[in-house]
Scaffold this motif. Structure first.
Motif, PDB file in Angstrom:
ATOM      1  N   ALA A   2       7.493  -5.198   4.621  1.00 38.75           N
ATOM      2  CA  ALA A   2       6.618  -3.102   3.744  1.00 38.75           C
ATOM      3  C   ALA A   2       6.149  -3.495   2.869  1.00 38.75           C
ATOM      4  O   ALA A   2       5.541  -3.188   1.827  1.00 38.75           O
ATOM      5  CB  ALA A   2       7.234  -2.646   4.389  1.00 38.75           C
ATOM      6  N   LEU A   3       7.515  -3.886   1.672  1.00 37.58           N
ATOM      7  CA  LEU A   3       7.105  -4.373   0.401  1.00 37.58           C
ATOM      8  C   LEU A   3       6.274  -4.805  -0.179  1.00 37.58           C
ATOM      9  O   LEU A   3       5.938  -4.247  -1.306  1.00 37.58           O
ATOM     10  CB  LEU A   3       8.900  -3.938  -0.528  1.00 37.58           C
ATOM     11  N   GLY A   4       6.191  -6.146  -0.182  1.00 34.63           N
ATOM     12  CA  GLY A   4       5.512  -7.124   0.239  1.00 34.63           C
ATOM     13  C   GLY A   4       3.513  -6.943   0.162  1.00 34.63           C
ATOM     14  O   GLY A   4       2.627  -7.292  -0.216  1.00 34.63           O
ATOM     15  N   GLU A   5       3.903  -5.533   1.214  1.00 38.47           N
ATOM     16  CA  GLU A   5       2.418  -5.007   1.307  1.00 38.47           C
ATOM     17  C   GLU A   5       2.052  -5.004   0.050  1.00 38.47           C
ATOM     18  O   GLU A   5       0.708  -5.055  -0.084  1.00 38.47           O
ATOM     19  CB  GLU A   5       2.512  -4.535   3.025  1.00 38.47           C
ATOM     20  N   ILE A   6       2.414  -3.918  -0.847  1.00 39.13           N
ATOM     21  CA  ILE A   6       2.306  -3.184  -1.536  1.00 39.13           C
ATOM     22  C   ILE A   6       1.010  -3.668  -3.032  1.00 39.13           C
ATOM     23  O   ILE A   6       0.197  -3.870  -2.867  1.00 39.13           O
ATOM     24  CB  ILE A   6       2.702  -2.701  -2.638  1.00 39.13           C
ATOM     25  N   THR A   7       2.436  -5.549  -3.000  1.00 40.57           N
ATOM     26  CA  THR A   7       1.003  -6.011  -4.504  1.00 40.57           C
ATOM     27  C   THR A   7       0.292  -7.350  -3.043  1.00 40.57           C
ATOM     28  O   THR A   7      -0.487  -7.816  -4.172  1.00 40.57           O
ATOM     29  CB  THR A   7       2.714  -7.521  -4.606  1.00 40.57           C
ATOM     30  N   GLY A   8       0.046  -6.955  -2.114  1.00 38.72           N
ATOM     31  CA  GLY A   8      -0.571  -8.300  -1.059  1.00 38.72           C
ATOM     32  C   GLY A   8       0.426  -9.127  -0.665  1.00 38.72           C
ATOM     33  O   GLY A   8      -0.612 -10.482  -0.123  1.00 38.72           O
ATOM     34  N   GLU A   9       1.641  -9.798  -0.967  1.00 38.48           N
ATOM     35  CA  GLU A   9       1.885 -10.614   0.029  1.00 38.48           C
ATOM     36  C   GLU A   9       2.113 -10.390   0.924  1.00 38.48           C
ATOM     37  O   GLU A   9       1.852 -12.050   2.048  1.00 38.48           O
ATOM     38  CB  GLU A   9       3.259 -10.906  -1.251  1.00 38.48           C
ATOM     39  N   PHE A  10       2.082  -9.798   2.081  1.00 42.79           N
ATOM     40  CA  PHE A  10       2.582 -10.006   2.924  1.00 42.79           C
ATOM     41  C   PHE A  10       0.486  -8.855   3.601  1.00 42.79           C
ATOM     42  O   PHE A  10       1.026  -7.327   3.448  1.00 42.79           O
ATOM     43  CB  PHE A  10       2.674  -9.898   3.896  1.00 42.79           C
ATOM     44  N   THR A  11       0.048  -9.353   3.683  1.00 46.40           N
ATOM     45  CA  THR A  11      -1.932  -8.821   3.720  1.00 46.40           C
ATOM     46  C   THR A  11      -2.389  -8.946   4.774  1.00 46.40           C
ATOM     47  O   THR A  11      -2.802  -9.886   4.461  1.00 46.40           O
ATOM     48  CB  THR A  11      -1.916  -8.105   2.436  1.00 46.40           C
ATOM     49  N   ALA A  12      -2.537  -7.832   5.703  1.00 47.71           N
ATOM     50  CA  ALA A  12      -3.883  -8.535   7.272  1.00 47.71           C
ATOM     51  C   ALA A  12      -5.123  -7.982   5.804  1.00 47.71           C
ATOM     52  O   ALA A  12      -5.449  -7.153   4.854  1.00 47.71           O
ATOM     53  CB  ALA A  12      -3.797  -7.664   8.062  1.00 47.71           C
ATOM     54  N   ASP A  13      -5.817  -9.412   6.707  1.00 49.25           N
ATOM     55  CA  ASP A  13      -7.957  -9.594   6.168  1.00 49.25           C
ATOM     56  C   ASP A  13      -8.189  -8.404   6.308  1.00 49.25           C
ATOM     57  O   ASP A  13      -9.325  -7.906   5.445  1.00 49.25           O
ATOM     58  CB  ASP A  13      -7.887 -10.894   6.579  1.00 49.25           C
ATOM     59  N   ASP A  14      -8.439  -7.622   7.569  1.00 45.70           N
ATOM     60  CA  ASP A  14      -8.847  -6.458   7.803  1.00 45.70           C
ATOM     61  C   ASP A  14      -8.662  -5.372   6.717  1.00 45.70           C
ATOM     62  O   ASP A  14      -9.639  -5.136   6.232  1.00 45.70           O
ATOM     63  CB  ASP A  14      -8.856  -5.740   9.099  1.00 45.70           C
ATOM     64  N   LEU A  15      -7.214  -5.551   6.203  1.00 47.89           N
ATOM     65  CA  LEU A  15      -7.404  -4.281   5.249  1.00 47.89           C
ATOM     66  C   LEU A  15      -7.335  -4.905   3.901  1.00 47.89           C
ATOM     67  O   LEU A  15      -7.761  -3.929   3.671  1.00 47.89           O
ATOM     68  CB  LEU A  15      -5.374  -4.487   5.321  1.00 47.89           C
ATOM     69  N   LEU A  16      -7.731  -6.002   3.667  1.00 41.23           N
ATOM     70  CA  LEU A  16      -8.455  -6.364   2.618  1.00 41.23           C
ATOM     71  C   LEU A  16      -9.477  -5.956   2.291  1.00 41.23           C
ATOM     72  O   LEU A  16     -10.196  -4.948   0.950  1.00 41.23           O
ATOM     73  CB  LEU A  16      -8.240  -8.126   1.912  1.00 41.23           C
ATOM     74  N   GLY A  17     -10.417  -5.573   3.541  1.00 45.05           N
ATOM     75  CA  GLY A  17     -11.730  -5.814   3.666  1.00 45.05           C
ATOM     76  C   GLY A  17     -11.847  -4.031   3.305  1.00 45.05           C
ATOM     77  O   GLY A  17     -13.160  -3.946   2.597  1.00 45.05           O
ATOM     78  N   VAL A  18     -11.158  -3.610   4.165  1.00 47.11           N
ATOM     79  CA  VAL A  18     -11.200  -2.116   3.853  1.00 47.11           C
ATOM     80  C   VAL A  18     -11.174  -1.757   2.297  1.00 47.11           C
ATOM     81  O   VAL A  18     -11.719  -1.082   1.401  1.00 47.11           O
ATOM     82  CB  VAL A  18     -10.154  -1.149   4.514  1.00 47.11           C
ATOM     83  N   ILE A  19      -9.432  -2.560   1.678  1.00 51.70           N
ATOM     84  CA  ILE A  19      -9.728  -1.675   0.266  1.00 51.70           C
ATOM     85  C   ILE A  19     -10.666  -2.474  -0.502  1.00 51.70           C
ATOM     86  O   ILE A  19     -11.444  -1.201  -1.384  1.00 51.70           O
ATOM     87  CB  ILE A  19      -8.574  -2.538  -0.598  1.00 51.70           C
ATOM     88  N   PHE A  20     -10.954  -3.555  -0.490  1.00 53.04           N
ATOM     89  CA  PHE A  20     -12.358  -3.452  -1.697  1.00 53.04           C
ATOM     90  C   PHE A  20     -13.530  -3.105  -1.100  1.00 53.04           C
ATOM     91  O   PHE A  20     -14.588  -3.187  -1.964  1.00 53.04           O
ATOM     92  CB  PHE A  20     -12.339  -5.500  -1.531  1.00 53.04           C
ATOM     93  N   SER A  21     -14.071  -2.813   0.418  1.00 53.30           N
ATOM     94  CA  SER A  21     -15.476  -1.853   0.714  1.00 53.30           C
ATOM     95  C   SER A  21     -16.171  -1.104  -0.297  1.00 53.30           C
ATOM     96  O   SER A  21     -16.438  -0.564  -0.478  1.00 53.30           O
ATOM     97  CB  SER A  21     -15.479  -2.572   1.709  1.00 53.30           C
ATOM     98  N   ARG A  22     -14.337  -0.357  -0.619  1.00 53.41           N
ATOM     99  CA  ARG A  22     -14.628   0.993  -1.562  1.00 53.41           C
ATOM    100  C   ARG A  22     -14.825   0.558  -3.120  1.00 53.41           C
ATOM    101  O   ARG A  22     -14.665   1.584  -3.529  1.00 53.41           O
ATOM    102  CB  ARG A  22     -13.532   1.692  -1.392  1.00 53.41           C
ATOM    103  N   PHE A  23     -14.502  -0.826  -3.082  1.00 51.96           N
ATOM    104  CA  PHE A  23     -15.370  -0.679  -4.692  1.00 51.96           C
ATOM    105  C   PHE A  23     -16.627  -0.456  -4.806  1.00 51.96           C
ATOM    106  O   PHE A  23     -17.622  -0.355  -4.380  1.00 51.96           O
ATOM    107  CB  PHE A  23     -14.906  -1.719  -5.287  1.00 51.96           C
ATOM    108  N   CYS A  24     -17.042  -0.349  -6.324  1.00 56.98           N
ATOM    109  CA  CYS A  24     -18.836  -0.207  -6.429  1.00 56.98           C
ATOM    110  C   CYS A  24     -19.303  -1.455  -6.799  1.00 56.98           C
ATOM    111  O   CYS A  24     -18.533  -2.816  -6.695  1.00 56.98           O
ATOM    112  CB  CYS A  24     -19.160   0.567  -7.893  1.00 56.98           C
ATOM    113  N   ILE A  25     -20.120  -1.591  -6.331  1.00 57.56           N
ATOM    114  CA  ILE A  25     -21.273  -3.004  -6.396  1.00 57.56           C
ATOM    115  C   ILE A  25     -20.695  -3.869  -7.993  1.00 57.56           C
ATOM    116  O   ILE A  25     -20.891  -2.811  -8.846  1.00 57.56           O
ATOM    117  CB  ILE A  25     -23.188  -2.532  -6.047  1.00 57.56           C
TER     118      ILE A  25
END
Length: 459
Positions: free
Chosen positions: A434-457
């Motif tokens: 759970a701690l590693g999810e914060i820095t991305g050591e254990f992170t699902a690809d779908d979560l990454l998609g959600v996080i970065f889709s909210r950035f600007c182009i």
């Protein structure tokens, strides 16, 4: 790495609209031939070179600076070319189109970048961890100076370093427990001699401090959603104007003047507070269809608020009908939303029948506004002296809460007379995950998609 992450990408990296400077960014592997084809020359690494960018007809599109960052010494960790020219939208689109034209022969596969894809690649190439990557967007979106400073600290790694310190402590404790599982004859005596309980206690104390600071950082990022509610003519619009320091809402003595929600973000000691003025709440045959819709929207905002300022009119408090209507509103307020009772028009009344936690003020004169601002900060849980705070998000808070839950279970397993070491080891493993999810050591690809889709182009 997914297949599309190997494609070279390009985008306009500055905000839409006109500006003094605009940037087109290209990132990918093996960009040197593309740079040579586009500019007609090689560039020195990390050195600005001034010159024209020419179209297919040889005519200049614009003049500006070209910067070349060979991998891995770039923002994305790949080869990066930045073209910094004049910030007109047409010029930048022409320059981007020229890059795509040249790529047909010099860089096959070049495509437009998705939202956040440059920063996503920085994360995937270990230039940033996930908390730092999120801080990039938070720095761009910061609505107060304190929020910007906190986001900059997170981008610099302040939050990540705290997480890694906990990770190291968890790793040491897990090593002890795993060693005991491998050599069961040592059993609990081994853990006692190694002060496993003391290590776990210190871990939980450090986690509690980190959670408290993360809650402060999340408050700086998201702010506090405050809704002003009450009967018509209680002074809700006047209070919004007074807090904002501007005439945002129309103020008249006519009941039902405010028909829709009016929102303004203010800052109190660097904390963003999103204040919403709503239609006066009443149940009367005089209410027309437009006002009825406004009242429905008011209740919707109230149910989604972090706090409600229930505004009472001191000049009408002696009227039984007014007090009865206030009581009806109070019964309709959602149980889970904190309510602060505010007594307005103190300049026209002798006193206020408020309780010890209520606020009496005059929105017209400004009396009592400072006390209200401080009460809102306390209601939000803000602690003064947050100069060293880092930015945090709701997902970070949820991850830290799960870590605490697993450590609590681990503590229970360790304190049992016959310690269940296999269950203890599993709780520690889940806490570390759970701690590693914060820095991305254990992170699902779908979560990454959600996080970065909210950035600007372009970022």
């Amino acid at each position: 790495m997914l297949p599309h992450h190997a494609d070279p990408i390009a985008a306009i990296a500055t905000a839409p609209g006109r500006g003094g400077v605009g940037i087109v960014r290209v990132s990918g592997k093996g960009l040197a031939p593309f740079v040579r084809a586009l500019l007609g020359r090689d560039l020195k690494p990390r050195e600005a070179t001034y010159g024209p960018w020419r179209g297919v007809d040889g005519q200049p599109i614009d003049h500006g600076l070209s910067l070349w960052f060979p991998a891995p010494h770039s923002y994305t960790g790949e080869d990066v070319l930045e073209l910094q020219g004049h910030g007109g939208p047409v010029v930048l689109q022409l320059l981007l189109a020229r890059c795509l034209e040249v790529a047909h022969t010099a860089l096959p596969g070049l495509r437009l970048a998705r939202a956040g894809e440059f920063t996503e690649r920085a994360f995937l190439n270990d230039k940033l961890d996930l908390a730092q990557a999120e801080a990039v967007a938070d720095l761009i979106d910061a609505s107060t100076e304190a929020a910007a400073r906190s986001a900059a600290r997170s981008l610099d790694g302040a939050f990540s370093r705290r997480v890694h310190t906990l990770q190291e402590a968890l790793t040491n404790l897990r090593m002890l427990v795993e060693a005991t599982l491998d050599f069961p004859e040592e059993d609990i005596d081994f853990l006692q001699k190694a002060d496993a309980q003391g290590q776990l206690d210190r871990l939980r104390e450090a986690l509690a401090v980190l959670r408290a600071e993360a809650r402060q950082g999340a408050l700086l990022r998201d702010g506090l959603q405050v809704v002003i509610a009450g009967q018509p003519n209680a002074g809700k619009s006047s209070l919004l104007n007074a807090l904002a320091g501007a005439e945002l809402a129309i103020v008249t003595p006519i009941a039902g003047t405010t028909r829709d929600v009016v929102q303004q973000t203010i800052q109190i000691e660097g904390v963003p507070v999103h204040v919403t003025d709503t239609a006066g709440l009443r149940d009367s045959p005089e209410v027309d269809e437009v006002e009825r819709i406004g009242i429905e929207r008011a209740w919707q905002r109230i149910r989604g608020a972090d706090a409600v300022l229930f505004l009472h009119d001191l000049t009408r408090w002696g009227e039984p009908r007014y007090r009865y209507a206030d009581a009806n509103i109070a019964r309709g307020l959602p149980a889970g939303v904190p309510v602060l009772h505010v007594w307005n028009k103190l300049d026209q009344a002798g006193g206020a029948p408020q309780g010890p936690d209520d606020i009496a003020l005059s929105a017209k004169r400004g009396t009592g506004l400072d006390a209200l601002r401080q009460r809102l900060l306390r209601l939000a849980g803000w602690q003064p002296g947050g100069d060293g705070l880092f930015m945090a998000r709701e997902r970070h808070l949820q991850a830290l809460a799960r870590v605490e839950g697993h450590l609590e279970q681990a503590d229970a397993r360790l304190r049992e007379a016959a310690a269940q070491l296999d269950l203890l080891a599993e709780e520690l493993r889940l806490a570390q995950q759970a701690l590693g999810e914060i820095t991305g050591e254990f992170t699902a690809d779908d979560l990454l998609g959600v996080i970065f889709s909210r950035f600007c182009i372009g970022k």
